[in-house]
Design an enzyme around this catalytic site. Structure first.
Site: not given
Length: 518
Positions: A253, A282, A303, A378
């Site tokens: 991030q 994820y 992932e 997001c």
């Protein structure tokens, strides 16, 4: 150069403190056409905001930005659950720990560095940016000047000739470690040793430098091959009390301060007791998985990016965490395999890309039926789409929604959502007096008590009057005026299980209240 950056930041602060006065002056000085555009550009806190498109809200006072994002989330998501107040930043400038610049040659200017103009591949030169880590911005400007000194040519996208394409800088928010990635059109960096020495002399904080080779005509920044030319090839940073290894291609991030806030809220929603099996879908380099591992029985991360998975495994070792396993796989495929195997999962964290989750993943999630789902998004629009799918098919209910401003000065907003199962035995605020219901002519064959007695005698199972009412409603039978529904709009109906519905339906058929072919 730093003087210019500081003056821009000071102007930003001034604008925040005097936003009402500025807005009044703008309103008084409105013009038309080109004169109006010129006036707005002159007043912008960013000289390239009109061309960049990266920080759409740069000239909006921060409090107004937060109000706008709150409304955006509420508009899209309030029908699914309660939206809490957005969590903003105390110091919203220079939050990006990852900074990227594209390099090009422009007549009259030589080598320039900056960003692509919005919806084009024309490079807009950038000297400073309110969003980016200041030290990272300095390093990029220095690389540009060194490139001129070492006579390195900027890559030309049209011809495919040239060397220097991009520079990527990552900064550890807590550790201060710095990675510099030189993205080149070929693997050879002339005078490599001298170039590295000069850069590190100016910035001793740099802990590693890599050459990444991207010789394809593509919009992707990083290529497949990379070579470490200084240091260990990665940096480390601390987040939520854990230490993480971050490579050039790792997802991490970009706003470290708000990420701590976001993950703390996600962990709060998960309500872990130390016994749960948790899936982090994820998972990237394992930030969420490792942050909550100490509160869970077992953590499984999945992932697709192999470099990120490798870092996640390393991060577990660095933090001496033994109850976390990581797998390289598509999240939807992996969860489907777990569902096929009958695996039990208590909590699922999901943090999909901007495009949202996939139908395959959501279907597998509904099959596994974890007690709680913590969805981090997001993109509110794709989040709304996925929430509609989850709440419409499954008996899941959104319990709470919290927006977090991860990206100040932009139109983007991060949101964390808690969903949990609506269990068959969950009661809601509903008043029932069904045993005393008036019976219509078509229902005289049986009372509610007779239906209860039939199911008990035939199957040895008790059924609640609320269950009978639900099944009758499903088959179009009138429940009459004595079915008193609560005035509370936020109630959740007590749900009948499939097994009991089958028994009640059988009783209705027995008493000829519905046909056997329904």
């Amino acid at each position: 150069m730093m003087g210019g950056m500081e003056s821009v930041f000071a102007e930003f602060k001034y604008a925040e403190e005097n936003c009402l006065e500025m807005e009044k002056k703008r309103a008084d000085s409105r013009n038309t056409g080109k004169e109006k555009d010129a006036a707005q550009k002159k007043k912008s806190l960013c000289p390239v905001s009109g061309k960049c498109g990266g920080c759409q809200l740069v000239d909006m006072p921060y409090k107004e930005q937060l109000k706008r994002k709150q409304k955006q989330v509420e508009l899209l998501l309030k029908e699914y659950g309660k939206v809490m107040p957005i969590v903003g930043m105390e110091e919203p400038a220079h939050y990006r720990n990852k900074v990227h610049a594209v390099f090009a040659f422009q007549k009259g200017r030589g080598i320039v560095s900056g960003i692509y103009q919005e919806k084009s591949h024309r490079v807009v030169p950038v000297e400073s940016c309110l969003l980016e880590n200041q030290k990272a911005g300095e390093i990029i400007q220095t690389v540009r000047e060194l490139a001129k000194s070492f006579k390195l040519k900027a890559y030309d996208e049209d011809s495919g000739y040239g060397l220097l394409r991009h520079v990527l800088v990552r900064v550890g928010h807590v550790t201060g470690e710095i990675m510099v990635v030189l993205v080149l059109g070929s693997p050879i960096l002339p005078s490599k040793k001298n170039f590295v020495n000069e850069l590190c002399k100016l910035y001793p904080e740099i802990t590693t430098i890599l050459v990444n080779v991207n010789n394809k005509r593509t919009s992707m920044v990083l290529g497949e091959k990379e070579q470490v030319i200084y240091g260990k090839g990665y940096i480390e940073d601390e987040l939520c009390g854990r230490r993480f290894k971050i490579s050039a291609k790792s997802f991490y991030q970009v706003n470290s301060v708000q990420t701590e806030t976001l993950y703390a809220k996600a962990a709060e929603y998960a309500k872990l007791t130390g016994k749960e099996t948790v899936v982090d879908a994820y998972c990237g380099i394992g930030t969420i998985a490792l942050a909550v591992a100490g509160q869970a029985g077992k953590v499984i991360g999945v992932e697709l990016n192999k470099d990120a998975v490798r870092d996640a495994v390393t991060n577990a070792k660095i933090n001496q965490i033994k109850n976390a396993d990581f797998y390289q796989n598509d999240a939807g495929r992996f969860l489907t395999q777990m569902a096929d195997a009958g695996e039990n999962v208590d909590v699922v964290f999901m943090d999909p890309p901007r495009s949202g989750s996939t139908e395959e993943f959501l279907d597998a999630l509904l099959r596994i039926r974890p007690k709680r789902v913590v969805y981090i998004s997001c993109e509110p629009e794709t989040l709304a789409r996925d929430l509609k799918y989850l709440t419409g098919k499954s008996g899941y209910r959104v319990r709470e929604i919290t927006p977090v401003d991860m990206f100040p000065f932009t139109g983007n907003v991060e949101t964390v959502v808690l969903l949990s199962q609506l269990k068959p035995d969950d009661y809601i605020d509903v008043e029932l007096d069904l045993c005393e219901l008036d019976v219509t002519a078509s229902e005289k064959a049986a009372t509610y008590q007779q239906i209860k007695d039939y199911v008990m005698e035939k199957h040895g199972v008790k059924v609640h009057t609320a269950y009978i009412a639900q099944v009758k409603k499903k088959y179009g039978l009138d429940m009459r005026k004595n079915y008193h529904q609560s005035k509370n709009e936020n109630y959740a109906a007590k749900q009948c299980t499939e097994e009991k519905e089958m028994y009640i339906k059988e009783a209705l058929e027995h008493f000829a209240m519905i046909g056997g072919d329904r």
